[in-house]
Design an enzyme around this catalytic site. Structure first.
Site, PDB file in Angstrom:
ATOM      1  N   GLY A   1      -0.096   5.733  -4.084  1.00 49.62           N
ATOM      2  CA  GLY A   1      -0.708   7.045  -4.356  1.00 49.62           C
ATOM      3  C   GLY A   1      -0.050   8.135  -3.508  1.00 49.62           C
ATOM      4  O   GLY A   1       0.295   9.211  -4.016  1.00 49.62           O
TER       5      GLY A   1
ATOM      6  N   ASP B   1       0.839  -1.211   0.000  1.00 56.05           N
ATOM      7  CA  ASP B   1       0.000   0.000   0.000  1.00 56.05           C
ATOM      8  C   ASP B   1       0.869   1.255   0.000  1.00 56.05           C
ATOM      9  O   ASP B   1       1.997   1.239   0.488  1.00 56.05           O
ATOM     10  CB  ASP B   1      -0.909  -0.035   1.241  1.00 56.05           C
ATOM     11  CG  ASP B   1      -2.065   0.951   1.140  1.00 56.05           C
ATOM     12  OD1 ASP B   1      -2.361   1.437   0.025  1.00 56.05           O
ATOM     13  OD2 ASP B   1      -2.665   1.245   2.190  1.00 56.05           O
TER      14      ASP B   1
ATOM     15  N   SER C   1      -8.205  -4.870   5.201  1.00 57.25           N
ATOM     16  CA  SER C   1      -8.788  -4.571   3.882  1.00 57.25           C
ATOM     17  C   SER C   1      -9.148  -5.815   3.060  1.00 57.25           C
ATOM     18  O   SER C   1      -8.808  -5.907   1.878  1.00 57.25           O
ATOM     19  CB  SER C   1      -7.860  -3.641   3.080  1.00 57.25           C
ATOM     20  OG  SER C   1      -7.604  -2.456   3.779  1.00 57.25           O
TER      21      SER C   1
ATOM     22  N   ASN D   1     -11.056  -2.540  -5.166  1.00 59.76           N
ATOM     23  CA  ASN D   1     -10.317  -1.550  -5.969  1.00 59.76           C
ATOM     24  C   ASN D   1     -11.005  -1.235  -7.299  1.00 59.76           C
ATOM     25  O   ASN D   1     -10.706  -0.215  -7.921  1.00 59.76           O
ATOM     26  CB  ASN D   1      -8.863  -1.985  -6.196  1.00 59.76           C
ATOM     27  CG  ASN D   1      -7.988  -1.890  -4.964  1.00 59.76           C
ATOM     28  OD1 ASN D   1      -7.064  -2.688  -4.778  1.00 59.76           O
ATOM     29  ND2 ASN D   1      -8.229  -0.914  -4.095  1.00 59.76           N
TER      30      ASN D   1
HETATM   31  C1  IPE Z   1      -5.376  -2.694   0.009  1.00 60.90           C
HETATM   32  O1  IPE Z   1      -5.081  -1.353  -0.203  1.00 60.90           O
HETATM   33  C2  IPE Z   1      -5.344  -3.441  -1.281  1.00 60.90           C
HETATM   34  C3  IPE Z   1      -4.042  -3.529  -1.944  1.00 60.90           C
HETATM   35  C4  IPE Z   1      -2.895  -3.116  -1.476  1.00 60.90           C
HETATM   36  C5  IPE Z   1      -4.069  -4.124  -3.222  1.00 60.90           C
HETATM   37  P1  IPE Z   1      -6.214  -0.251  -0.339  1.00 60.90           P
HETATM   38  O2  IPE Z   1      -5.521   1.045  -0.513  1.00 60.90           O
HETATM   39  O3  IPE Z   1      -7.190  -0.654  -1.369  1.00 60.90           O
HETATM   40  O4  IPE Z   1      -6.941  -0.336   1.090  1.00 60.90           O
HETATM   41  P2  IPE Z   1      -7.855   0.708   1.862  1.00 60.90           P
HETATM   42  O5  IPE Z   1      -8.905   1.177   0.891  1.00 60.90           O
HETATM   43  O6  IPE Z   1      -6.972   1.841   2.306  1.00 60.90           O
HETATM   44  O7  IPE Z   1      -8.415  -0.061   3.025  1.00 60.90           O
HETATM   45  C1  IPE Z   2      -1.592   0.436  -3.380  1.00 61.14           C
HETATM   46  O1  IPE Z   2      -1.436   1.803  -3.383  1.00 61.14           O
HETATM   47  C2  IPE Z   2      -2.025  -0.113  -4.723  1.00 61.14           C
HETATM   48  C3  IPE Z   2      -3.413  -0.580  -4.753  1.00 61.14           C
HETATM   49  C4  IPE Z   2      -4.243  -0.586  -3.752  1.00 61.14           C
HETATM   50  C5  IPE Z   2      -3.909  -1.070  -6.023  1.00 61.14           C
HETATM   51  P1  IPE Z   2      -2.647   2.813  -3.244  1.00 61.14           P
HETATM   52  O2  IPE Z   2      -3.109   3.204  -4.603  1.00 61.14           O
HETATM   53  O3  IPE Z   2      -3.718   2.285  -2.370  1.00 61.14           O
HETATM   54  O4  IPE Z   2      -1.915   4.040  -2.546  1.00 61.14           O
HETATM   55  P2  IPE Z   2      -2.541   5.038  -1.476  1.00 61.14           P
HETATM   56  O5  IPE Z   2      -3.120   4.217  -0.378  1.00 61.14           O
HETATM   57  O6  IPE Z   2      -3.578   5.835  -2.205  1.00 61.14           O
HETATM   58  O7  IPE Z   2      -1.365   5.867  -1.037  1.00 61.14           O
HETATM   59 MG    MG Z   3      -4.135   2.441  -0.405  1.00 59.86          MG
END
Ligand code: IPE
Ligand code: IPE
Ligand code: MG
Length: 236
Positions: free
Chosen positions: A23, A20, A192, A68
């Site tokens: 982003g 995670d 999650s 997702n």
């Molecule tokens: C969990 O991350 C899923 C993956 C890393 C693929 P998310 O970013 O989707 O989780 P939440 O929404 O913060 O719980």
């Molecule tokens: C993990 O990074 C990748 C997926 C969940 C697909 P994120 O996209 O959730 O990154 P943040 O949580 O927004 O920083």
């Molecule tokens: Mg995330």
């Protein structure tokens, strides 16, 4: 292996990783989320090889959850596209290192290209004897459990024969031992919808490090943290 690594006495057999923070990593660099996902995906092969070199036998990577799909369409298609390209870019090296690739989750909702890339990577690496990497893509634990229940009903199994072992055999993870250590990057302390049944006695490790920055040092820290713990499984 350095002396620092040799001192780890108790290496987990199965590590599961919630990757995670892509982003937030991009945001911290004033770049687009696409850039973050690209950087995060680029980090995967290196981390697989480090866990393998420390003696971890199974690694499960949470790459895309059933929830997702609820992200904006543009981001969803980036994620599918990046995963497709990364598989073709990294597959030969992974295969040469003896990595055996598996998939857990749904394949039926993926783009035909991604589905094909995953199936090809599984087929190509099926006889490898190195670390077993299960890619959780379109994976959700609640769906997995509901799906198991439906299949058990369809198979006309009598309630009295439904044991924990039988139930486990209906999960995507039936051939994988339960995770010993579940790691989540990027500071969030939640599961999650990942490996709910399988994590009953897992140890958890959380770090604020964002996934694209997760490095060899962090791998070693996670394993050392595990190594120092006492697992009781309800016993004394
Ligand atoms: C969990 O991350 C899923 C993956 C890393 C693929 P998310 O970013 O989707 O989780 P939440 O929404 O913060 O719980
Ligand atoms: C993990 O990074 C990748 C997926 C969940 C697909 P994120 O996209 O959730 O990154 P943040 O949580 O927004 O920083
Ligand atoms: Mg995330």
């Amino acid at each position: 292996m350095s002396s620092k690594e040799e001192s780890i006495k108790n290496v987990p057999n199965h590590v599961a990783l919630i990757m995670d923070g892509n982003g937030r990593w991009a945001k911290s660099k004033a770049k687009s989320r696409y850039f973050g996902h690209q950087a995060g995906t680029n980090n995967i092969r290196n981390i697989i090889e480090i866990y393998a070199s420390l003696g971890v036998k199974y690694l499960t990577l949470f790459a895309f959850s059933t929830e997702n799909w609820n992200r904006p369409n543009k981001e969803v298609s980036w994620l599918l596209d990046i995963m497709t390209k990364t598989i073709s870019k990294e597959l030969n090296e992974l295969n040469a290192s003896g990595v055996k690739i598996q998939h857990i989750g749904r394949l039926d909702r993926l783009t035909p290209k991604l589905k094909k890339a995953i199936e090809h990577s599984i087929e190509l690496t099926k006889n490898n004897s190195g670390i077993i990497v299960s890619v959780a893509f379109d994976y959700g634990s609640r769906y997995e459990i509901l799906n198991a229940v439906k299949m058990i009903v369809k198979d006309n199994i009598s309630p009295d024969s439904i044991s924990e072992e039988l139930f486990n055999n209906y999960l995507y993870t039936k051939d994988i031992p339960y995770p010993d250590l579940i790691i989540r990057t990027a500071g969030e302390i939640r599961i999650s919808n990942f490996l709910l049944w399988q994590s009953a006695y897992a140890e958890f490790y959380y770090t604020d490090v964002l996934w694209p920055d997760f490095s060899k040092d962090d791998v070693v820290k996670s394993i050392k943290s595990y190594s120092d713990r006492v697992r009781r499984f309800g016993k004394l």
